[in-house]
Design a protein around this motif. Sequence first.
Motif, PDB file in Angstrom:
ATOM      1  N   ILE A  92       7.530  54.633  20.148  1.00  0.00           N
ATOM      2  CA  ILE A  92       6.122  54.780  20.506  1.00  0.00           C
ATOM      3  C   ILE A  92       6.043  54.684  22.016  1.00  0.00           C
ATOM      4  CG2 ILE A  92       3.800  53.834  20.314  1.00  0.00           C
ATOM      5  CD1 ILE A  92       4.550  52.784  17.580  1.00  0.00           C
ATOM      6  N   LEU A  93       5.490  55.724  22.651  1.00  0.00           N
ATOM      7  CA  LEU A  93       5.455  55.818  24.104  1.00  0.00           C
ATOM      8  C   LEU A  93       4.348  54.942  24.680  1.00  0.00           C
ATOM      9  CD1 LEU A  93       5.968  59.684  24.371  1.00  0.00           C
ATOM     10  CD2 LEU A  93       7.699  57.878  24.434  1.00  0.00           C
ATOM     11  N   PRO A  94       4.358  54.689  25.986  1.00  0.00           N
ATOM     12  CA  PRO A  94       3.328  53.827  26.585  1.00  0.00           C
ATOM     13  C   PRO A  94       1.899  54.308  26.376  1.00  0.00           C
ATOM     14  CG  PRO A  94       5.160  54.122  28.104  1.00  0.00           C
ATOM     15  CD  PRO A  94       5.405  55.057  26.956  1.00  0.00           C
ATOM     16  N   ASN A  95       1.708  55.609  26.160  1.00  0.00           N
ATOM     17  CA  ASN A  95       0.352  56.117  25.911  1.00  0.00           C
ATOM     18  C   ASN A  95      -0.049  56.031  24.442  1.00  0.00           C
ATOM     19  OD1 ASN A  95       1.934  58.105  24.800  1.00  0.00           O
ATOM     20  ND2 ASN A  95       1.170  59.776  26.078  1.00  0.00           N
ATOM     21  N   GLY A  96       0.782  55.394  23.606  1.00  0.00           N
ATOM     22  CA  GLY A  96       0.451  55.205  22.194  1.00  0.00           C
ATOM     23  C   GLY A  96       0.921  56.324  21.292  1.00  0.00           C
ATOM     24  N   ARG A  97       1.465  57.383  21.843  1.00  0.00           N
ATOM     25  CA  ARG A  97       1.931  58.496  21.023  1.00  0.00           C
ATOM     26  C   ARG A  97       3.352  58.261  20.529  1.00  0.00           C
ATOM     27  NH1 ARG A  97      -0.188  63.937  24.268  1.00  0.00           N
ATOM     28  NH2 ARG A  97      -2.421  63.419  24.207  1.00  0.00           N
ATOM     29  N   THR A  98       3.647  58.865  19.393  1.00  0.00           N
ATOM     30  CA  THR A  98       4.991  58.752  18.819  1.00  0.00           C
ATOM     31  C   THR A  98       5.890  59.839  19.395  1.00  0.00           C
ATOM     32  OG1 THR A  98       4.108  57.834  16.762  1.00  0.00           O
ATOM     33  CG2 THR A  98       6.331  58.739  16.690  1.00  0.00           C
ATOM     34  N   PHE A  99       7.045  59.449  19.887  1.00  0.00           N
ATOM     35  CA  PHE A  99       8.005  60.414  20.423  1.00  0.00           C
ATOM     36  C   PHE A  99       8.504  61.299  19.286  1.00  0.00           C
ATOM     37  CE2 PHE A  99      12.384  61.220  22.287  1.00  0.00           C
ATOM     38  CZ  PHE A  99      11.919  62.105  23.241  1.00  0.00           C
ATOM     39  N   ASP A 100       8.634  62.600  19.559  1.00  0.00           N
ATOM     40  CA  ASP A 100       8.894  63.556  18.477  1.00  0.00           C
ATOM     41  C   ASP A 100      10.367  63.680  18.101  1.00  0.00           C
ATOM     42  OD1 ASP A 100       9.808  64.845  20.695  1.00  0.00           O
ATOM     43  OD2 ASP A 100       8.485  66.584  20.552  1.00  0.00           O
ATOM     44  N   GLU A 101      11.225  62.820  18.601  1.00  0.00           N
ATOM     45  CA  GLU A 101      12.638  62.834  18.224  1.00  0.00           C
ATOM     46  C   GLU A 101      13.022  61.535  17.533  1.00  0.00           C
ATOM     47  OE1 GLU A 101      14.416  65.437  21.998  1.00  0.00           O
ATOM     48  OE2 GLU A 101      15.138  63.431  21.576  1.00  0.00           O
ATOM     49  N   LYS A 102      14.035  61.618  16.711  1.00  0.00           N
ATOM     50  CA  LYS A 102      14.638  60.433  16.106  1.00  0.00           C
ATOM     51  C   LYS A 102      15.924  60.097  16.865  1.00  0.00           C
ATOM     52  CE  LYS A 102      11.752  60.002  12.585  1.00  0.00           C
ATOM     53  NZ  LYS A 102      10.888  58.815  12.388  1.00  0.00           N
ATOM     54  N   GLY A 103      16.230  58.806  16.922  1.00  0.00           N
ATOM     55  CA  GLY A 103      17.450  58.373  17.576  1.00  0.00           C
ATOM     56  C   GLY A 103      18.339  57.599  16.624  1.00  0.00           C
ATOM     57  N   LYS A 104      19.497  57.184  17.122  1.00  0.00           N
ATOM     58  CA  LYS A 104      20.464  56.430  16.328  1.00  0.00           C
ATOM     59  C   LYS A 104      20.969  55.236  17.131  1.00  0.00           C
ATOM     60  CE  LYS A 104      20.858  58.700  12.420  1.00  0.00           C
ATOM     61  NZ  LYS A 104      20.619  58.039  11.110  1.00  0.00           N
ATOM     62  N   ILE A 105      21.356  54.173  16.422  1.00  0.00           N
ATOM     63  CA  ILE A 105      21.975  53.024  17.072  1.00  0.00           C
ATOM     64  C   ILE A 105      23.352  53.443  17.576  1.00  0.00           C
ATOM     65  CG2 ILE A 105      22.867  50.692  16.740  1.00  0.00           C
ATOM     66  CD1 ILE A 105      20.678  50.277  14.662  1.00  0.00           C
TER      67      ILE A 105
END
Length: 386
Positions: A249-262
């Motif tokens: 979740i970005l600082p402007n409250g929006r969800t980033f459109d990519e998924k990441g991995k550990i």
Amino acid sequence: MRLSFFPSFPRAAVVSGVCLALLAGCSDESQQAAPQAPPPSVSVAAAQTKEVRQSAQFVGQVAAVDQVSLVARVSGFLETKHVNDGAFVKEGDLLFSIEKAQYKAALDRAKAGLASAKADAALKAANEKRDLDLFQKGHVSEAAYEATLALKEQAEAAVQSADAAMQNAALDLGYTDIKAPFPGQIGKTTYSVGEVVGPNTQPLAQLIRQAPVYVNFAVSESQYLDAVKTHDINPDDIDPSKTPDLSLILPNGRTFDEKGKIFFIDNKVDPATGTVAFRGQFDNANGLLLAGTFVTVIIEAPQETKALMIPQAAVQRDQKGSFVLVVGQQETVEQRYVQLGDQIDGDFIVTDGLQEGERLIVEGLQKVRPGVPVNAVLASQPAGQS
């Protein structure tokens, strides 16, 4: 003359007594006839078992996978800036040039020195060959031959020294061109064209790889143990294909459109914070994530599980903990303390204290207290309607 068998009372007193008796009778009748107030209406929702994907949130910070300070390795005037500040560059792109004249001259001198050393070595090698033949024939002494051999070996060493000097001069000339060691975005340039730069001055600029990026965050000891147990994560051999997805979740409250991995788990607990350092990796294909940005990291379980869920509106808290108001079989209110798990989409997971189907008050909480009867209405209906 008429005789009366009743005492004589004032007429006003008699009238007043009759009126009081009549009023008292009317009051008793009105009290008996007054209807009781109906129980208050409240909106309720049932505890339901749902398929959920549990998650946990952490504060994270974006970090560059590669970040380098571009330092001049030779001294001289900054001759040319080949890219603008903030430009995106590819690996090998020419970024800055330092004046080359003195370094070209140094390389020419080194080349001449090498040629001279090779010529001298050739002469000394010929002398050694000649004296060896004479020594074998007995025309020169052994000492004379040894002296000639030493001069030959000295000349060969001089050739090696001259060759190394030429290579160093070539390196210095090459250092006058500063190129991008990897693709990324260049920052603000520290110096202007014409200023003197060198190994002891500040970096010319910083180059940061924009894709992919790391996101660093910290996990408590208990959450770390749960993650290792639940998701079968091996900290010694992280396989990103088997780790749970990461969302941001970005600082402007929006969800980033990519998924990441550990991508990494530290091998120790920070004694100051009691947390374990985790690192995720995101492709950052659109370059939206900048190094240093603070984000909210969400770890999602790889599979959905069944869990008992209740609305957030039903939950209240006091010094003893979280509780809900349950409408029992007799349509009376009961206070029930519950153990809550994660919050998912406005609902709480309940781990203890409730059974599926029990009705919880979600609206009208201020109108009731434990033990009073209520008119329970499904939350989908307006309170007061049945």
